[in-house]
Scaffold this motif. Structure first.
Motif, short mmCIF file in Angstrom:
data_model
loop_
_atom_site.label_atom_id
_atom_site.label_comp_id
_atom_site.label_asym_id
_atom_site.label_seq_id
_atom_site.Cartn_x
_atom_site.Cartn_y
_atom_site.Cartn_z
N SER A 54 -5.11 -4.30 7.48
CA SER A 54 -6.50 -3.86 8.15
C SER A 54 -7.54 -3.93 8.51
O SER A 54 -8.38 -3.66 6.96
CB SER A 54 -5.55 -3.09 8.41
OG SER A 54 -5.55 -2.22 6.98
N SER A 77 -3.59 5.08 15.22
CA SER A 77 -2.67 3.51 13.92
C SER A 77 -4.27 2.63 13.60
O SER A 77 -5.06 2.75 14.10
CB SER A 77 -1.63 3.52 14.68
OG SER A 77 -0.85 4.22 14.51
N PRO A 111 7.85 -7.20 9.58
CA PRO A 111 7.51 -6.13 9.58
C PRO A 111 6.22 -6.28 7.82
O PRO A 111 7.87 -6.69 6.66
CB PRO A 111 7.90 -4.53 9.85
CG PRO A 111 9.29 -4.72 11.17
CD PRO A 111 9.55 -6.56 10.33
N SER A 159 5.44 -3.71 6.23
CA SER A 159 6.23 -2.66 5.78
C SER A 159 6.58 -1.78 6.43
O SER A 159 6.56 -1.97 7.64
CB SER A 159 4.41 -1.30 5.57
OG SER A 159 4.08 -0.04 5.40
N SER A 193 5.34 0.01 9.51
CA SER A 193 4.47 -0.19 10.19
C SER A 193 5.68 -0.25 11.98
O SER A 193 7.20 0.29 11.68
CB SER A 193 5.16 -2.14 10.16
OG SER A 193 3.74 -2.00 9.91
N THR A 206 11.40 -3.83 6.22
CA THR A 206 10.19 -4.99 5.95
C THR A 206 11.57 -6.51 5.85
O THR A 206 10.54 -7.44 5.48
CB THR A 206 9.78 -5.35 4.88
OG1 THR A 206 10.67 -5.08 3.38
CG2 THR A 206 8.69 -3.58 4.37
N GLU A 222 3.67 -6.40 15.60
CA GLU A 222 3.65 -5.16 14.37
C GLU A 222 2.23 -4.03 14.87
O GLU A 222 1.03 -4.85 14.39
CB GLU A 222 3.00 -5.83 12.78
CG GLU A 222 4.15 -5.14 12.30
CD GLU A 222 3.89 -5.40 10.11
OE1 GLU A 222 3.85 -4.38 9.98
OE2 GLU A 222 3.72 -6.88 10.59
N THR A 279 0.66 -0.80 12.65
CA THR A 279 0.17 0.13 11.44
C THR A 279 0.18 1.27 11.74
O THR A 279 -0.14 1.57 12.44
CB THR A 279 -0.96 -0.42 10.34
OG1 THR A 279 -1.83 -0.31 11.15
CG2 THR A 279 -1.31 -1.57 10.32
#
Length: 170
Positions: free
Chosen positions: A8, A20, A54, A56, A59, A128, A167, A169
């Motif tokens: 990110s 976010s 995803p 994480s 997410s 995930t 997706e 974060t």
């Protein structure tokens, strides 16, 4: 050749309160063919699903669907009900007393014409693993047929429908 890979990008002063981090990946399914259904039970719209993995388990997944419907109104009016499904679980449902009429999206018509309908929902799948989202549809009566991506009485008028997963974060 150089490569820059990041999870990110955050502004130098950090993120604002309640913000976010951003969009990590985008997956899209485009349905260009047609689909018809004339039952009061839910049916998957064939070829209208998308799978995202995803990065994480914190997410979120923003689901956006835009669909072009027409209805052959055999009894004068029809309600189209669409449900959003993650895996085998229906999500994005309103609270209420009648499960028969709960849906992610309702669209009512008393005349037969092509109409665009869309919805979006920010989901928290907490995984995930590869996660599939799909849309199911049904009518409130069997006298009317729901058509996706075409006008009810002619194949000359067409549209496309999209299902997009972002997706985000957490």
């Amino acid at each position: 050749m150089s490569q820059l890979k990041v999870n990110s990008i955050v502004p130098v002063n950090g993120l604002g309160s309640g913000a976010s981090g951003g969009i990590i990946q985008v997956i899209q399914t485009v349905k260009t063919d047609t689909f018809s259904h004339n039952a009061t039970s839910l049916a998957d719209i064939t070829g209208f699903a998308a799978t995202i993995t995803p990065s994480s388990n914190s997410s979120k997944v923003l689901v956006r669907a835009t669909m072009y419907f027409s209805i052959g109104t055999g009894n004068g009016s029809t309600t189209i009900m669409c449900n959003l499904v993650r895996g085998s679980t229906t999500i994005a449902q309103p609270t209420g007393t009648s499960a028969a009429h709960q849906a992610t999206l309702h669209s009512w018509s008393s005349s037969a014409y092509m109409q665009s309908r869309s919805f979006e929902f920010l989901d928290s799948p907490a995984t995930t693993s590869a996660t599939t989202y799909k849309v199911q549809v049904k009518a409130d009566n069997t006298a009317s047929t729901i058509h996706l991506n075409r006008y009810y009485s002619s194949d000359n008028y067409r549209g496309i429908s999209t299902l997009t997963l972002y997706e985000v974060t957490g």
